[in-house]
Design a protein around this motif. Structure first.
Motif, PDB file in Angstrom:
ATOM      1  N   SER A   7       2.949  27.257  -9.812  1.00  0.00           N
ATOM      2  CA  SER A   7       2.201  25.840  -9.938  1.00  0.00           C
ATOM      3  C   SER A   7       3.099  24.754  -9.440  1.00  0.00           C
ATOM      4  O   SER A   7       2.324  24.211  -8.297  1.00  0.00           O
ATOM      5  N   VAL A  11      -6.794  28.077 -18.243  1.00  0.00           N
ATOM      6  CA  VAL A  11      -7.790  29.041 -19.038  1.00  0.00           C
ATOM      7  C   VAL A  11      -7.102  30.214 -19.765  1.00  0.00           C
ATOM      8  O   VAL A  11      -7.069  30.591 -20.993  1.00  0.00           O
ATOM      9  N   ARG A  12      -6.431  30.803 -18.825  1.00  0.00           N
ATOM     10  CA  ARG A  12      -5.829  31.973 -19.070  1.00  0.00           C
ATOM     11  C   ARG A  12      -4.669  31.915 -20.462  1.00  0.00           C
ATOM     12  O   ARG A  12      -4.598  32.697 -21.096  1.00  0.00           O
ATOM     13  N   VAL A  42      -7.575  24.816  -8.132  1.00  0.00           N
ATOM     14  CA  VAL A  42      -8.314  26.076  -8.948  1.00  0.00           C
ATOM     15  C   VAL A  42      -7.258  27.051  -9.561  1.00  0.00           C
ATOM     16  O   VAL A  42      -7.466  27.452 -10.633  1.00  0.00           O
ATOM     17  N   THR A  43      -6.009  27.181  -8.868  1.00  0.00           N
ATOM     18  CA  THR A  43      -4.969  27.985  -9.508  1.00  0.00           C
ATOM     19  C   THR A  43      -4.786  27.440 -10.786  1.00  0.00           C
ATOM     20  O   THR A  43      -4.373  28.332 -11.825  1.00  0.00           O
ATOM     21  N   PHE A  69      -0.970  39.138 -16.201  1.00  0.00           N
ATOM     22  CA  PHE A  69      -0.906  37.659 -16.369  1.00  0.00           C
ATOM     23  C   PHE A  69       0.035  37.391 -17.572  1.00  0.00           C
ATOM     24  O   PHE A  69       0.286  38.331 -18.482  1.00  0.00           O
ATOM     25  N   ASN A  81      -6.836  35.254  -7.361  1.00  0.00           N
ATOM     26  CA  ASN A  81      -7.515  36.594  -8.085  1.00  0.00           C
ATOM     27  C   ASN A  81      -6.886  36.263  -9.572  1.00  0.00           C
ATOM     28  O   ASN A  81      -5.759  36.192  -9.604  1.00  0.00           O
ATOM     29  N   SER A  82      -7.553  36.667 -10.396  1.00  0.00           N
ATOM     30  CA  SER A  82      -7.144  36.644 -12.011  1.00  0.00           C
ATOM     31  C   SER A  82      -6.544  38.016 -12.130  1.00  0.00           C
ATOM     32  O   SER A  82      -7.016  39.111 -12.182  1.00  0.00           O
ATOM     33  N   VAL A 114      -7.235  28.016 -13.410  1.00  0.00           N
ATOM     34  CA  VAL A 114      -7.262  29.595 -14.036  1.00  0.00           C
ATOM     35  C   VAL A 114      -6.058  29.524 -15.019  1.00  0.00           C
ATOM     36  O   VAL A 114      -6.120  30.166 -15.800  1.00  0.00           O
TER      37      VAL A 114
END
Length: 341
Positions: A285, A327-328, A320-321, A277, A2-3, A324
């Motif tokens: 990670s 990118v964030r 995927v984590t 975030f 979830n973002s 994300v």
């Protein structure tokens, strides 16, 4: 994954108030570069090593691991240059981070990053791998010594027992994770020392942190991602132990399954849109990378189709984590929020 919603202060949320600089400037500045961003190198290096294992298990293209490894190296060089500039230009800001009871633990992300990069570099040069690993060993053991020395001075606030305490101590386990096959005659004894220090410190810190989480106030929202660090001693411990004994035995299985259980419990608390975030999100990670690598190794040892599928799912979730998070983080950097108080 979830973002999470964007935080007002992504550079400092999640370090329990990683020290804000006293400068009156409100704009973006290298002065506000958080040391916990080195966790991104840990995650990217762990991703590279996990995909390297996947190339053996699933026949995955080795180029994926190579690309993640090169990116990890480039990110480390950029962060190292930035933090050295911060040290030269704003030494008081670095000193405040290094002496802070919570933020200081994130310096362990630098030493772990160096150790993991040694394994990444091993694909290109054995001598460079050995040199980087040796340097990583020296700074990792020194930081573990300093962190224990500080705690034994006493008067540590019970509320300060947070998951990031584990970083400097558990870092020593990564010595054996990345260096169990080192050819130097002294390497085996150093690996044994590292596993001894890391495993005992992990047990002691884990009990204190678990007790604080049960009996104390909930962690601030910005520190919620660090909960996943609690599973790191078990999955990193699995990898270190298996590398030393060269087999997956009953004790290794216990370590793997308890870490997997903790992931199932903690993921429900961490991966929620309500958690803002911040740079501290990179704390998830490497524990995820360690879990994926441990699952791949355990699946290979057992030959179980179910465990192989589980390992593939964990590797996909890790990938995927990190995508994300990358990118964030880049968005926060280019929007000026990452380096702002």
């Amino acid at each position: 994954m979830n973002s999470p919603s964007t935080a007002t202060s992504p550079a400092t949320a999640g370090t329990a108030g990683t020290i804000k600089a006293t400068s009156s400037a409100s704009g973006a500045s290298i002065e506000h570069l958080p040391v916990n961003l080195f966790a991104s190198v840990m995650g990217l290096s762990g991703l590279a090593l996990a995909w390297r294992s996947a190339s053996k298990t699933f026949g995955a293209d080795a180029a994926i691991a190579d690309a993640a490894g090169v990116l990890a190296i480039l990110v480390f060089l950029a962060l190292a240059a930035g933090y050295l500039y911060k040290l030269a230009r704003y030494p008081d800001a670095v000193r405040r981070e290094f002496t802070h009871p919570v933020a200081s633990n994130f310096f362990g992300t630098i030493t772990i990053a160096i150790l993991l990069l040694s394994a990444v570099l091993g694909r290109y040069s054995a001598s460079l791998q050995q040199a980087v690993w040796t340097a990583g060993v020296a700074v990792t053991i020194a930081l573990a010594f300093l962190s224990v020395h500080r705690l034994l001075r006493g008067n540590a606030a019970p509320a300060g027992a947070v998951p990031v305490w584990l970083i400097p101590g558990v870092a020593t386990l990564d010595i054996a994770v990345t260096g169990a096959s080192m050819p130097m005659p002294w390497a085996h004894e150093v690996n044994l020392l590292a596993v001894a220090v890391g495993s005992v410190l992990a047990m002691a810190y884990f009990v204190m942190i678990f007790s604080r989480l049960v009996h104390g106030d909930p962690l601030p929202a910005g520190m919620t991602p660090s909960l996943l660090i609690l599973m790191a001693p078990f999955e990193v411990g699995f990898l270190a132990y298996v590398n030393l004994v060269q087999q997956v035995d009953l004790f290794a299985a216990v370590l793997f399954y308890f870490g997997l259980f903790l992931f199932a419990v903690l993921a429900l608390r961490v991966f929620r849109p309500a958690v803002p975030f911040a740079a501290s999100w990179w704390a998830v990670s490497f524990p995820l990378a360690a879990l994926a690598s441990a699952a791949l190794k355990y699946a290979d040892a057992t030959g179980s189709a179910v465990l192989t599928a589980l390992a593939a799912g964990l590797l996909a979730f890790l990938s995927v984590t990190i995508a994300v998070l990358l990118v964030r983080t880049l968005h926060a950097l280019f929007s000026g929020k990452l380096l702002r108080t």
